[in-house]
Design an enzyme around this catalytic site. Structure first.
Site, mmCIF file in Angstrom:
data_model
loop_
_atom_site.group_PDB
_atom_site.id
_atom_site.type_symbol
_atom_site.label_atom_id
_atom_site.label_comp_id
_atom_site.label_asym_id
_atom_site.label_seq_id
_atom_site.Cartn_x
_atom_site.Cartn_y
_atom_site.Cartn_z
ATOM 1 C CG ASP A 145 0.634 -9.215 -6.834
ATOM 2 O OD1 ASP A 145 0.104 -9.996 -6.789
ATOM 3 O OD2 ASP A 145 0.244 -8.180 -7.503
ATOM 4 C CG ASP A 153 11.360 -4.125 7.167
ATOM 5 O OD1 ASP A 153 11.168 -5.449 7.545
ATOM 6 O OD2 ASP A 153 11.945 -3.425 7.411
ATOM 7 C CE1 TYR A 213 -5.574 -7.530 2.163
ATOM 8 C CE2 TYR A 213 -7.307 -8.228 0.634
ATOM 9 C CZ TYR A 213 -6.044 -7.713 0.945
ATOM 10 O OH TYR A 213 -5.296 -7.542 -0.343
ATOM 11 C CE LYS A 247 8.213 -3.221 10.313
ATOM 12 N NZ LYS A 247 9.522 -3.229 9.686
#
Ligand code: IPM
Ligand code: MG
Length: 357
Positions: free
Chosen positions: A249, A221, A142, A189
């Site tokens: 979310d 994932d 970000y 990851k």
């Protein structure tokens, strides 16, 4: 107690849901003998309309001087479909996080018994879920270097993390786990990304200081899949900025409605409390939005300021509203109440509750 509370209603349904949270906080103040002094300020699209800046300096000042502040939502469709817009409401939120050093975003997710049938997930998978996400909020992709190459046809966003940024949020996650079910899951990851490997190294160093806490590691994932398959395995989750955005979310589906989930962003200078839902512009001004996520965010705010009983009173009242069906239309299409009616009902319940819990 005497507290200075910033209030940033923002855009869309933000002002309506924030008004209900303030209504409930006023009842708390009266009941428990506190004084809350509110300072309102603009942020997001409304601030762009009024000043040209999504985070005017007066707003930043209000936040800096507040013991804590409530935030509604930001965003407006006129910016969403215009990728070339240079000034965007979201910049207000991102700068607020960065300038106030709000590096930890805390998002609890619980499956309310009264709402189990609303989730698209099977009841037996979600009943009893009680997890909390610790999402890093001021670093990673970000905030890394971003831009276009000279040809204008290639773009990059850099994901950069420093060891201290990882350490401070991981430590908060371990401290939280100590007061909960004593498990921390790191989502990364690390099979592909170098900065995820740094996350693991730093995480393991801190884990060694907490021998009583069980640790687990999931690649993002797989974590996305596990959140749907078996969310009860999670107690405290810690992860970077973008993975946390996505997985939080996803986890909201467990609660039955996005309109129920509060969050806290804490860090160096002050602390911010906001519902995790967005500005829902289609519902703005219609008095139909669910105010519970913002009311529960106010409960987190009070808890942060050491008003533990006060926070508990709000949670008990919201739980009663859910069980007795005083809900907005996202939770019951047949029998529902308006935003302000649900706020009134919760405020009245808080007023009537016995003080000790
Ligand atoms: C959130 C939101 C924000 C984010 C947006 C509005 C910039 O999705 O708080 O999760 O991506 O962090
Ligand atoms: Mg998000």
């Amino acid at each position: 107690m005497n507290k200075n509370i910033g209030v940033l209603p923002g855009d869309g349904i933000g002002p309506e849901v924030v008004a209900e949270a303030v209504k409930v906080m006023n009842v708390i103040a009266k009941k428990f003998g506190h004084t809350f002094e509110y300072h309102y300020a603009d942020v997001g699209a409304i601030a762009i309309d009024n000043t040209g800046d999504p985070l005017p300096s007066e707003t930043l000042e209000v936040c800096l001087h507040a013991d804590a502040f409530l935030f509604g939502a930001i965003g407006h469709p006129k910016y969403d479909n215009d990728p070339s817009a240079k000034v965007r409401p979201e910049q207000g939120l991102l700068r607020l996080r960065k300038e106030l050093g709000l590096f930890a975003n805390i998002r609890p997710v619980v499956a309310y018994d009264a709402l189990l049938d609303l989730s698209p997930l099977k009841k037996e998978r979600i009943q009893g879920v009680d997890l909390v996400m610790y999402r890093e909020l001021t670093g990673g992709i970000y905030f890394g270097d971003k831009g276009r190459l000279n040809d204008g046809k290639s773009a990059y966003d850099t994901c950069l993390y420093h060891d201290y940024e990882i350490q401070r949020i991981v430590r908060l996650a371990f401290n939280a786990a100590q007061k909960r079910r004593k498990k921390v899951t790191l989502i990364d990851k690390a099979n592909v990304l170098e900065n995820s490997r740094l996350w693991r190294e730093e995480f393991q160093k801190i884990a060694a200081e907490y021998p009583d806490i069980e640790v687990d590691y999931l690649f993002v994932d797989n974590a996305a899949m596990q959140m749907i398959l078996w969310p009860k395995q999670f107690d405290v989750i810690v992860t970077g900025n973008m993975f946390g955005d996505i997985i939080s979310d996803e986890s909201s589906v467990i609660a039955g409605s996005l309109g129920l989930l509060p969050s806290a962003s804490v860090g160096e200078k002050t602390a911010m409390f906001e519902p995790i839902h967005g500005s829902y512009p289609q519902a703005a001004g219609l008095n139909i939005a669910n105010p519970m996520a913002t009311i529960l965010s106010a409960a987190m705010l009070l808890e942060h300021l050491d008003m533990v009983e006060e926070a508990a009173a709000i949670r008990v009242a919201v739980d009663k509203a859910l069980r007795e069906g005083y809900v907005t239309q996202d939770l019951n299409k047949e029998k529902y109440y308006s935003t302000s009616e649900v706020g009134d009902w919760i405020a009245l319940k808080v007023k009537a509750l016995e003080v000790s819990f």
